[in-house]
Design an enzyme around this catalytic site. Structure first.
Site, PDB file in Angstrom:
ATOM      1  CB  VAL A 188      -0.952   0.011   1.209  1.00  0.00           C
ATOM      2  CG1 VAL A 188      -1.718   1.332   1.291  1.00  0.00           C
ATOM      3  CG2 VAL A 188      -1.929  -1.157   1.132  1.00  0.00           C
ATOM      4  CD  GLU A 189       3.394   2.199   4.622  1.00  0.00           C
ATOM      5  OE1 GLU A 189       4.280   3.034   4.871  1.00  0.00           O
ATOM      6  OE2 GLU A 189       3.074   1.292   5.420  1.00  0.00           O
ATOM      7  CG  MET A 190       7.266   3.927  -0.104  1.00  0.00           C
ATOM      8  SD  MET A 190       8.758   4.192   0.872  1.00  0.00           S
ATOM      9  CE  MET A 190       9.808   4.979  -0.334  1.00  0.00           C
TER      10      MET A 190
END
Length: 328
Positions: A140-142
């Site tokens: 979800v983040e990087m």
């Protein structure tokens, strides 16, 4: 002429009286109490004594590096902004990742994070180095697919191989995922944020205004110190969200890490340093203002209903915990 001289003498006497009048005994007592209860922020984070300039420089470049996200849109700084007067957060309830989907929790400040007893709201990382490894590979983040892909990008870059070699001169193949995280952690260890409160407990009785001192008194008497202790005003323990009065949340907190029933709804107590700059608040980012957050914490954690006046006093004091270089 005589009356004028008398007037001038009286005026001069009054001025000298003000000048010679030091801090009140009440202020001195509060100062001593604050020093004993909280102390001041250390000048350096643990582990920073081993950090070299080359290692910190590499870590800073990596901290702002968008190549560490799959679509080259996100860096560590995207969610934990430290540029200018930013206080290590993005000031959003939850943060959007590389492909626009938001995470489940509010992004905590990176300022002073190396002093914390664990990292993340649920404590799943023991230190800054372990924390730095997570978001890069988080889908979800990087959203990078693997450590290997991260290293492939760095090794293909025109600058990074030489920078890693300088930062890790005793290592043959310096471009490793572990070294990447170590460098980012070294940079983050430079993000110490002294405040006016530190000046106050270190001897400057005038560093806090009368209103801020009153707020500190209210902060202590209300019982906020049952969770927010030490020179970080928190970040030293886990507490149940809704300890006295239930708080509505679907997030099970530390339970997701340990699977221990007793850990349900436990979260790391956040530091209150820079709290005036890091809203919105709580793990879910659902408290938009500091006034609201203070009232809710008093209610849910202490079963205390603060008046607006008491809340305003505490909020006034909390402003004194902000980084002196990051306030307007």
């Amino acid at each position: 002429m005589l009356n004028r001289n008398i007037t001038n003498t009286l005026f001069l006497t009054a001025i000298l009286g003000v000048i010679s009048c030091g801090p009140s005994q009440e202020t001195l007592d509060l100062q001593a109490k604050a020093k004993q209860m909280f102390g001041s922020l250390p000048a350096k984070m643990p582990g920073s004594e081993k950090d070299t300039q080359d290692l910190v420089a590499l870590g800073k470049k990596l901290y702002f590096e968008k190549k560490l996200s799959q679509n080259n849109t996100q860096s560590c700084n995207s969610c934990h902004n430290v540029e200018g007067k930013a206080a290590g957060v993005d000031n959003l309830p939850t943060s959007p990742g590389a492909f626009g989907k938001n995470g489940d929790r509010n992004s905590p400040t990176v300022l002073n994070a190396g002093f914390h007893f664990v990292q993340f709201w649920d404590g799943r990382a023991a230190d800054l180095k372990a924390q730095a490894k997570g978001p890069i590979l988080n889908p979800v983040e990087m959203a990078m697919p693997s450590e290997a892909e991260v290293l492939k990008r760095l090794k293909a870059d025109a600058e990074y191989p030489a920078l890693f070699a300088k930062a890790y001169p005793d290592v043959k193949d310096a471009v490793t995922y572990d070294n990447l995280a170590g460098a980012i952690a070294a940079f983050e260890r430079t993000l110490v944020s002294p405040s006016r409160f530190d000046d106050f407990v270190n001897g400057d009785a005038n560093a806090l205004t009368t209103e801020e001192q009153a707020g500190l008194q209210t902060f202590i008497s209300t019982g906020c110190t049952s969770c927010h202790t030490g020179n970080l005003f928190g970040a030293t323990s886990y507490r149940k969200m809704g300890e006295r009065v239930p708080y509505e949340t679907a997030d099970l907190g530390r339970y997701n890490v340990t699977k221990q029933e007793s850990d349900k709804y436990l979260f790391k107590v956040p530091t209150l340093r820079n709290i005036a700059l890091t809203g919105p608040y709580f793990h879910d980012g659902k408290s938009a203002t500091l006034e609201d957050a203070v009232k809710k914490m008093a209610y849910h954690q202490l079963n205390v209903e603060l008046t607006n006046k008491e809340t305003a006093k505490i909020v006034k004091f909390l402003g004194s915990l902000s980084d002196k270089n990051r306030v307007n």
